[in-house]
Design a protein around this motif. Structure first.
Motif, PDB file in Angstrom:
ATOM      1  N   PRO A   1      10.104  -1.952  13.597  1.00  0.00           N
ATOM      2  CA  PRO A   1      10.623  -2.426  12.403  1.00  0.00           C
ATOM      3  C   PRO A   1      10.254  -1.698  11.313  1.00  0.00           C
ATOM      4  O   PRO A   1      11.083  -1.648  10.359  1.00  0.00           O
ATOM      5  N   ILE A   2       9.106  -1.199  11.240  1.00  0.00           N
ATOM      6  CA  ILE A   2       8.841  -0.284   9.959  1.00  0.00           C
ATOM      7  C   ILE A   2      10.004   0.919   9.873  1.00  0.00           C
ATOM      8  O   ILE A   2      10.487   1.087   8.875  1.00  0.00           O
ATOM      9  N   ALA A   3       9.998   1.676  10.915  1.00  0.00           N
ATOM     10  CA  ALA A   3      10.963   2.644  11.074  1.00  0.00           C
ATOM     11  C   ALA A   3      12.251   2.281  10.764  1.00  0.00           C
ATOM     12  O   ALA A   3      13.083   2.766   9.996  1.00  0.00           O
ATOM     13  N   PHE A   4      12.950   1.235  11.232  1.00  0.00           N
ATOM     14  CA  PHE A   4      14.250   0.762  11.069  1.00  0.00           C
ATOM     15  C   PHE A   4      14.609   0.551   9.480  1.00  0.00           C
ATOM     16  O   PHE A   4      15.535   0.265   8.999  1.00  0.00           O
ATOM     17  N   ALA A   5      13.255  -0.106   9.035  1.00  0.00           N
ATOM     18  CA  ALA A   5      13.481  -0.720   7.675  1.00  0.00           C
ATOM     19  C   ALA A   5      13.537   0.286   6.718  1.00  0.00           C
ATOM     20  O   ALA A   5      14.296   0.416   5.646  1.00  0.00           O
ATOM     21  N   VAL A   6      12.978   1.533   6.935  1.00  0.00           N
ATOM     22  CA  VAL A   6      13.107   2.890   6.171  1.00  0.00           C
ATOM     23  C   VAL A   6      14.571   3.273   6.488  1.00  0.00           C
ATOM     24  O   VAL A   6      15.148   3.657   5.470  1.00  0.00           O
ATOM     25  N   PHE A   7      15.023   3.060   7.803  1.00  0.00           N
ATOM     26  CA  PHE A   7      16.435   3.696   8.164  1.00  0.00           C
ATOM     27  C   PHE A   7      17.632   2.899   7.426  1.00  0.00           C
ATOM     28  O   PHE A   7      18.458   3.598   6.994  1.00  0.00           O
ATOM     29  N   THR A   8      17.236   1.744   7.124  1.00  0.00           N
ATOM     30  CA  THR A   8      18.284   0.857   6.752  1.00  0.00           C
ATOM     31  C   THR A   8      18.180   0.622   4.978  1.00  0.00           C
ATOM     32  O   THR A   8      19.092  -0.087   4.342  1.00  0.00           O
ATOM     33  N   THR A   9      17.187   1.366   4.530  1.00  0.00           N
ATOM     34  CA  THR A   9      17.066   1.120   2.887  1.00  0.00           C
ATOM     35  C   THR A   9      17.551   2.222   2.202  1.00  0.00           C
ATOM     36  O   THR A   9      17.201   3.466   2.667  1.00  0.00           O
ATOM     37  N   PRO A  10      18.631   2.018   1.753  1.00  0.00           N
ATOM     38  CA  PRO A  10      19.424   3.130   1.017  1.00  0.00           C
ATOM     39  C   PRO A  10      18.402   3.936   0.177  1.00  0.00           C
ATOM     40  O   PRO A  10      17.567   3.300  -0.767  1.00  0.00           O
ATOM     41  N   HIS A  11      18.459   5.234   0.173  1.00  0.00           N
ATOM     42  CA  HIS A  11      17.656   6.250  -0.651  1.00  0.00           C
ATOM     43  C   HIS A  11      16.383   5.991  -0.701  1.00  0.00           C
ATOM     44  O   HIS A  11      15.734   5.905  -1.658  1.00  0.00           O
ATOM     45  N   PHE A  12      15.767   5.477   0.675  1.00  0.00           N
ATOM     46  CA  PHE A  12      14.184   5.175   0.542  1.00  0.00           C
ATOM     47  C   PHE A  12      13.417   6.582   0.247  1.00  0.00           C
ATOM     48  O   PHE A  12      12.433   6.444  -0.208  1.00  0.00           O
ATOM     49  N   GLY A  13      13.901   7.639   0.825  1.00  0.00           N
ATOM     50  CA  GLY A  13      13.119   8.943   0.380  1.00  0.00           C
ATOM     51  C   GLY A  13      13.170   9.002  -1.014  1.00  0.00           C
ATOM     52  O   GLY A  13      11.966   9.816  -1.368  1.00  0.00           O
ATOM     53  N   GLU A  14      14.005   8.459  -2.050  1.00  0.00           N
ATOM     54  CA  GLU A  14      13.445   9.001  -3.205  1.00  0.00           C
ATOM     55  C   GLU A  14      12.342   8.099  -3.699  1.00  0.00           C
ATOM     56  O   GLU A  14      11.639   8.591  -4.781  1.00  0.00           O
ATOM     57  N   HIS A  15      11.797   7.194  -3.043  1.00  0.00           N
ATOM     58  CA  HIS A  15      10.657   6.376  -3.377  1.00  0.00           C
ATOM     59  C   HIS A  15       9.957   6.117  -2.358  1.00  0.00           C
ATOM     60  O   HIS A  15       9.535   5.127  -1.986  1.00  0.00           O
ATOM     61  N   PRO A  16       9.334   7.196  -1.634  1.00  0.00           N
ATOM     62  CA  PRO A  16       8.195   6.841  -0.533  1.00  0.00           C
ATOM     63  C   PRO A  16       7.195   6.029  -1.059  1.00  0.00           C
ATOM     64  O   PRO A  16       6.578   5.890  -1.972  1.00  0.00           O
ATOM     65  N   LEU A  17       6.618   5.407   0.181  1.00  0.00           N
ATOM     66  CA  LEU A  17       5.613   4.482  -0.156  1.00  0.00           C
ATOM     67  C   LEU A  17       4.301   5.061   0.029  1.00  0.00           C
ATOM     68  O   LEU A  17       3.835   5.782   1.305  1.00  0.00           O
ATOM     69  N   TYR A  18       3.296   5.111  -0.857  1.00  0.00           N
ATOM     70  CA  TYR A  18       2.057   5.566  -0.819  1.00  0.00           C
ATOM     71  C   TYR A  18       0.962   4.337  -1.109  1.00  0.00           C
ATOM     72  O   TYR A  18       1.082   3.760  -1.823  1.00  0.00           O
ATOM     73  N   GLY A  19       0.201   4.253  -0.086  1.00  0.00           N
ATOM     74  CA  GLY A  19      -0.862   2.905  -0.065  1.00  0.00           C
ATOM     75  C   GLY A  19      -2.259   3.472   0.029  1.00  0.00           C
ATOM     76  O   GLY A  19      -2.648   4.450   0.574  1.00  0.00           O
ATOM     77  N   GLU A  20      -2.891   2.950  -0.853  1.00  0.00           N
ATOM     78  CA  GLU A  20      -4.383   3.176  -0.862  1.00  0.00           C
ATOM     79  C   GLU A  20      -5.425   2.251   0.005  1.00  0.00           C
ATOM     80  O   GLU A  20      -5.163   1.112  -0.510  1.00  0.00           O
ATOM     81  N   LEU A  21      -6.181   2.842   0.769  1.00  0.00           N
ATOM     82  CA  LEU A  21      -7.297   1.639   1.747  1.00  0.00           C
ATOM     83  C   LEU A  21      -8.628   1.687   0.947  1.00  0.00           C
ATOM     84  O   LEU A  21      -9.139   0.715   0.524  1.00  0.00           O
ATOM     85  N   PHE A  22      -9.223   2.825   0.691  1.00  0.00           N
ATOM     86  CA  PHE A  22     -10.394   3.048   0.033  1.00  0.00           C
ATOM     87  C   PHE A  22     -10.770   4.393  -0.165  1.00  0.00           C
ATOM     88  O   PHE A  22      -9.928   5.162  -0.005  1.00  0.00           O
ATOM     89  N   THR A  23     -11.653   4.466  -1.152  1.00  0.00           N
ATOM     90  CA  THR A  23     -11.894   5.933  -1.593  1.00  0.00           C
ATOM     91  C   THR A  23     -13.636   6.142  -1.230  1.00  0.00           C
ATOM     92  O   THR A  23     -14.425   5.452  -0.998  1.00  0.00           O
ATOM     93  N   ILE A  24     -13.724   7.510  -0.858  1.00  0.00           N
ATOM     94  CA  ILE A  24     -14.905   8.026  -0.506  1.00  0.00           C
ATOM     95  C   ILE A  24     -15.540   8.751  -1.559  1.00  0.00           C
ATOM     96  O   ILE A  24     -15.027   9.818  -1.972  1.00  0.00           O
ATOM     97  N   PRO A  25     -16.694   8.312  -2.349  1.00  0.00           N
ATOM     98  CA  PRO A  25     -17.139   9.024  -3.593  1.00  0.00           C
ATOM     99  C   PRO A  25     -17.871  10.329  -3.092  1.00  0.00           C
ATOM    100  O   PRO A  25     -18.537  10.400  -1.925  1.00  0.00           O
ATOM    101  N   THR A  26     -17.811  11.383  -3.749  1.00  0.00           N
ATOM    102  CA  THR A  26     -18.504  12.620  -3.302  1.00  0.00           C
ATOM    103  C   THR A  26     -19.073  13.195  -4.468  1.00  0.00           C
ATOM    104  O   THR A  26     -19.673  14.261  -4.008  1.00  0.00           O
ATOM    105  N   GLY A  27     -19.269  12.745  -5.447  1.00  0.00           N
ATOM    106  CA  GLY A  27     -20.198  13.042  -6.815  1.00  0.00           C
ATOM    107  C   GLY A  27     -19.382  13.961  -7.710  1.00  0.00           C
ATOM    108  O   GLY A  27     -19.240  13.607  -8.847  1.00  0.00           O
ATOM    109  N   THR A  28     -18.222  14.586  -7.547  1.00  0.00           N
ATOM    110  CA  THR A  28     -17.366  15.123  -8.311  1.00  0.00           C
ATOM    111  C   THR A  28     -16.113  14.532  -8.378  1.00  0.00           C
ATOM    112  O   THR A  28     -15.413  14.608  -9.304  1.00  0.00           O
ATOM    113  N   THR A  29     -15.375  14.252  -7.043  1.00  0.00           N
ATOM    114  CA  THR A  29     -14.345  13.439  -7.102  1.00  0.00           C
ATOM    115  C   THR A  29     -14.215  12.553  -5.967  1.00  0.00           C
ATOM    116  O   THR A  29     -14.837  12.600  -5.103  1.00  0.00           O
ATOM    117  N   ASP A  30     -13.676  11.495  -5.969  1.00  0.00           N
ATOM    118  CA  ASP A  30     -13.466  10.650  -4.978  1.00  0.00           C
ATOM    119  C   ASP A  30     -12.206  10.961  -3.883  1.00  0.00           C
ATOM    120  O   ASP A  30     -11.053  11.398  -4.294  1.00  0.00           O
TER     121      ASP A  30
END
Length: 748
Positions: free
Chosen positions: A50-79
Motif C-alpha cells: 500500500p505504501i508503494a502504490f500510494a506513491v505510484f498513484t500520487t501525481p508528481h510525488f517525486g517532487e515532494h518526497p517524504l522525509y521523516g525523523e525518528l530520533f537524533t544521536i548527539p555526538t558532541g559536534t553535531t547530531d
C-alpha cells in the motif's frame, strides 16, 4: 495519505521481532518458527505494497518526497539524525523486495528438509520430521536478513544505510556457512565475509570524507545530495599524494563509495565470493543473488546517483571507471558461465554479469534504464534460483529413490556398490563428474516431464534472462540499456554488453536444454518428483512478473506498443529526478538497436539449442570444449582468478602474518618483553634481599637496642623509695657535672 506513508519506518520491525522471538523463545518448535518468520514478512508486505502504490498513484510525488525523523544521536559536534524516507525510487524497491521476501520465506519452509550430508542417526527427531536440524535457526537468520534489506531501503541517511548494509553482510556470512559441517561451506562463508569487507572498508572511507567535507557535516541523503552541497564538493580540489594527482572531492568520494557496490554486487575484481556463496541453501542464493544483497549494491549507486552524476561532470574519469568496471564484469562473468556445470553456479555468474549490465548503465548516466533492469532482474533471477533449488531437490530425491530400491543401472560401470550407494567419479576431459551430484547438469535431462511446474517456470525465467523479444521483462530492460548506450555514443560499452547478452542467451539455452530437455542421464533425473506446493506456488506467483513487469518500461516512441504501454517506470521516476537536479538520456527509437537486441537474444538461444539439442551422451565431452580447447578450460577454471588471489594476496597476507608472528613471538617484541620481565624479576629479588638484610636488619637492630635499654631500666622500677632517691641524686650529680660545673668555672 502522508500519515499513512509515515509508517514506512515500520517495515523492518516485524522480521526483526521474528528474529528475536525465534532465537529466544520459539527455536524448539520448527513449525511455529517458520510460521512466525513467514508471518513477519507478510506483515511487511501488507504494509509495504500500500505504501508503494500510494506513491505510484500520487501525481508528481517525486517532487515532494517524504522525509521523516525518528530520533537524533548527539555526538558532541553535531547530531546524527535517524529517520526514514519515501520516494519513487525506494517505493519500487519496497514493491519488489517485500513480495520476493514472502515468496522466498514460503519456499524455504518446504525446501529446508533434512540435508543429505548429515547422519540421520545423529538427529533422529529432525530426520523423523524431515526438516533440517537447524530449521528454526535458518528462519531466524533469514528474518534478520530481511530486516537488513528493508531497513536499508527506507533509510534516510548513508549512516543508517550502512548499518543495515552490514547487517546483511553478517547474515550472508551466517547463511552461506549455514551447513558448517561442510568444509567448503565454512571456506565460502569466510571468503564472502572478507571479500565484501574490503569493499565496505573503502566505502566507509568515502563516507567519512563525505561527512567531513560536506557543508553541514552530515550523511542525510536530503542534505548531502542537495545541489549546493554537491557544487561545493565539485569545487573542492583534493590532492592525492599517493598517486600524485589532484581531483575534485566529489570524484574521489564517488569512486570510494562505489567500492561498496563492487564488493556487495560482486563486480570485478571482488566478484570471487559470489559463486562460492552457492554453498548455502538455495533460498539463501535467491536472497543474496536476486532480491536483497546484490541489489543493495546497485541500489547504493541509484540512491547516491546525484553525487555520481556531478562526479561525472567534474571528474569524468570517475564515471568512466564505474562504467568500465560494469561492462568488463558483464563480459567476463558471461564467458565463465558458458563453461560451468553446476546449475546454481551458472546462475551465479549470470547474476554477476547482469549486475555488471546495471552498473555499466548507471556509469554512463542511464539512471532509469539501470534501475529498471535492477527491478526486472530481481524477479526473473529470483525465479531462476528458486527453480534451480526445486530441480536440485527433485534430482536429490530421485537419487534417494533409486538407492532405496537398489537401482541396477551402471553399478559396475560407474563404480556403485551392490546397494547403489556411494559417490562415483567418472573422469572426463572436461572435468570430473560426480554421478550422484544433484547440482551437476550432466546428471539431469528430461526433467520437464518429471517436474513440469518447475520446468516451465524455469524456462520462462530463462527466456526473461535471455531477453526473449517482446514478451519478457528482460527484453525491455536490456533493450533500454542498449538504447541509452547507443544514444550516448558509448560504443565500446554498447558492443561489450551486446556480446555479453549473446553469451547470456547461449548459456541459458544450454542450461535449459541440458536440464529439462532430452532424456534423463542419471537415476536421479529419471526418478525426480515434482517439488511440494510450498516450493512450486512461489514459482507460479513470481512468473507473471518475469513477463509483464517489462511492459511497464516500453518506450513511448516504440512503434505500436509505445502508445499502449507508455514508459510507466520513467514516468514515475522523472519528477524525482527533476527534484534531485540531474539528467538522464532519453533515447529515441532506433531500429538498429532493436535488431541488435533481437539478434543477441534469439541468436544466442538458437545457437545454444543447436549445440546442446542432443544433450550429452555418456562419455561425450562438451562440444564447446572440443571447439575452444584451452580457451574453454580457462573459462571453466574462471580464468584462474581465485588461484591468482590465493598465490598473491592471500599468500602475501599469510606471509606478512607469519613474519609478524616471528617479529612478535620470536625475534623482537616478545623477547624484549620477556627480557624486561626477567630484569623485573631480578630487580625484585635484589630489592627483596635489600629489604631483608638492610631495611629489616636496621629496624631489627633498633628494636634490639631498645629492648636492651628497656631491660636495664626495668630493674630500677622495684618500688623502693631509697632507690628512687638514689636515682634522683645521681641524676642531679650528673647534671651538675655536665652543665653547672662548667658554668661556675667560667664565672670564676
Amino acid at each position: 495519505m502522508e500519515g499513512f506513508l509515515n509508517l514506512a519506518w515500520l517495515l523492518p520491525i516485524p522480521p526483526f521481532l521474528a528474529f528475536v522471538a525465534i532465537i529466544l523463545f520459539l527455536n524448539r518448535n520448527k513449525t511455529v518458527s517458520a510460521l512466525t518468520a513467514i508471518g513477519s514478512v507478510l506483515v511487511s508486505f501488507v504494509l509495504g505494497w500500500p505504501i508503494a502504490f500510494a506513491v505510484f498513484t500520487t501525481p508528481h510525488f517525486g517532487e515532494h518526497p517524504l522525509y521523516g525523523e525518528l530520533f537524533t544521536i548527539p555526538t558532541g559536534t553535531t547530531d546524527l539524525m535517524v529517520g526514514y524516507q519515501v520516494d519513487p525510487a525506494n517505493a519500487l524497491m519496497i514493491f519488489m523486495v517485500t513480495f520476493l521476501l514472502v515468496m522466498i520465506f514460503v519456499y524455504s519452509s518446504g525446501y529446508m528438509t533434512f540435508p543429505s550430508h548429515l547422519n540421520k542417526e545423529d538427529y533422529p527427531q529432525a530426520y523423523a520430521q524431515n526438516k533440517d536440524p537447524r530449521y528454526s535457526r535458518f528462519m531466524a537468520y533469514i528474518s534478520l536478513f530481511a530486516t537488513g534489506m528493508l531497513g536499508l531501503v527506507v533509510s534516510n541517511s548513508l549512516l543508517t544505510f550502512f548499518v543495515f548494509w552490514e547487517i546483511m553482510g553478517l547474515c550472508s556470512y551466517l547463511l552461506i556457512g549455514f551447513w558448517f559441517e561442510k568444509e567448503s561451506a565454512k571456506k565460502a562463508a569466510f571468503k564472502a565475509f572478507i571479500t565484501t569487507r574490503i569493499g565496505d572498508a573503502i566505502m566507509f572511507a568515502g563516507m567519512m570524507l563525505l561527512w567531513m567535507w560536506s557543508i553541514d557535516n552530515t550523511l542525510v541523503f536530503e542534505q548531502i545530495l542537495a545541489p549546493a552541497n554537491l557544487e561545493h564538493l565539485a569545487e573542492m580540489m583534493i590532492h592525492v599524494p599517493v598517486f600524485n594527482f589532484t581531483t575534485p572531492a566529489v570524484g574521489l568520494i564517488a569512486v570510494l563509495i562505489f567500492f561498496g557496490t563492487i564488493g556487495k554486487s560482486a563486480q570485478f575484481p571482488l566478484h570471487v565470493w559470489l559463486p562460492d556463496a552457492m554453498e548455502g541453501p538455495t533460498p539463501v542464493s535467491a536472497m543474496i543473488h536476486a532480491a536483497t544483497m546484490v541489489s543493495a549494491g546497485v541500489f547504493l549507486v541509484v540512491r547516491m546517483f546525484p553525487l555520481f552524476f556531478v562526479a561525472g561532470e567534474a571528474a569524468p574519469a570517475s564515471m568512466q571507471f564505474v562504467a568500465g568496471i560494469g561492462a568488463f564484469t558483464a563480459l567476463f562473468a558471461s564467458l565463465i558461465a558458458v563453461a560451468q556445470w553446476d546449475i546454481k553456479r551458472v546462475l551465479a555468474y549470470s547474476t554477476i554479469a547482469q549486475l555488471g549490465y546495471m552498473v555499466a548503465a548507471l556509469g554512463t548516466g542511464a539512471y532509469v534504464a539501470g534501475f529498471f533492469h535492477l527491478i526486472t532482474h530481481a524477479f526473473f533471477k529470483g525465479l531462476l534460483f528458486l527453480g534451480s533449488g526445486s530441480v536440485i531437490h527433485g534430482v536429490e530425491h530421485g537419487f534417494h529413490h533409486a538407492h532405496a530400491h537398489g537401482g541396477d543401472h551402471g553399478h559396475d560401470e560407474h563404480g556403485h556398490d551392490e546397494h547403489g550407494h556411494g559417490s562415483s567419479i567418472v573422469h572426463r576431459r572436461d572435468g570430473d563428474l560426480d554421478l550422484n551430484d544433484p547440482q551437476d547438469m550432466r546428471n539431469m535431462g528430461g526433467l520437464l516431464k518429471r517436474m513440469p511446474i518447475t520446468g516451465w517456470t524455469f524456462i520462462i525465467g530463462g527466456l526473461a534472462l535471455s531477453g526473449f523479444p517482446f514478451v519478457t521483462a528482460g527484453f525491455w530492460s536490456k533493450d533500454e540499456i542498449l538504447s541509452s548506450l547507443w544514444y550516448t555514443e558509448d560504443s565500446i560499452i554498447f558492443w561489450t554488453l551486446a556480446i555479453s547478452a549473446l553469451l547470456t542467451a547461449f548459456y541459458t539455452a544450454r542450461q535449459i536444454t541440458l536440464t529439462f530437455l532430452g532424456q534423463p542421464r542419471s537415476e536421479g533425473a529419471a526418478h525426480a518428483p515434482e517439488s511440494v506446493k510450498s516450493m512450486t506456488i512461489p514459482l507460479i506467483l513470481i512468473t507473471p512478473f518475469a513477463i509483464a513487469l517489462g511492459w511497464l518500461g516500453i518506450p513511448v516512441d516504440f512503434p505500436g506498443l509505445g502508445s499502449v504501454f507508455p514508459h510507466w517506470i520513467e514516468h514515475q521516476l522523472e519528477p524525482y529526478i527533476e527534484y534531485l537536479h540531474f539528467e538522464f538520456p532519453h533515447p529515441e527509437f532506433n531500429i538498429l538497436v532493436l535488431l541488435v537486441s533481437f539478434g543477441v537474444a534469439l541468436g544466442g538461444l538458437a545457437l545454444g539449442w543447436f549445440v546442446y539439442r542432443k544433450g550429452l551422451p555418456e562419455g561425450e565431452i562438451d562440444p564447446m570444449r572440443r571447439w575452444l580447447g584451452p580457451v574453454w578450460w580457462a573459462m571453466h577454471r574462471k580464468f584462474w582468478i581465485d588461484e591468482f588471489y590465493q598465490y598473491t594476496f592471500v599468500a602475501l597476507s599469510r606471509g606478512v602474518a607469519k613474519f609478524l608472528y616471528w617479529v612478535d613471538d620470536v625475534w623482537i617484541i616478545d623477547p624484549i618483553i620477556n627480557a624486561i620481565g626477567r630484569i623485573g624479576v631480578w630487580l625484585g629479588f635484589v630489592a627483596a634481599k635489600f629489604d631483608q638484610y638492610v631495611v629489616d636488619g636496621a629496624i631489627n637492630a633498633f628494636g634490639w637496642m631498645s629492648d636492651r635499654a628497656g631491660s636495664v631500666l626495668r630493674s630500677s622500677q622495684n618500688g623502693q623509695v631509697q632507690v628512687y632517691l638514689m636515682v634522683v641524686v645521681v641524676s642531679v650529680t650528673i647534671w651538675l657535672l655536665l652543665y653547672a660545673l662548667p658554668l661556675i668555672l667560667t664565672l670564676v
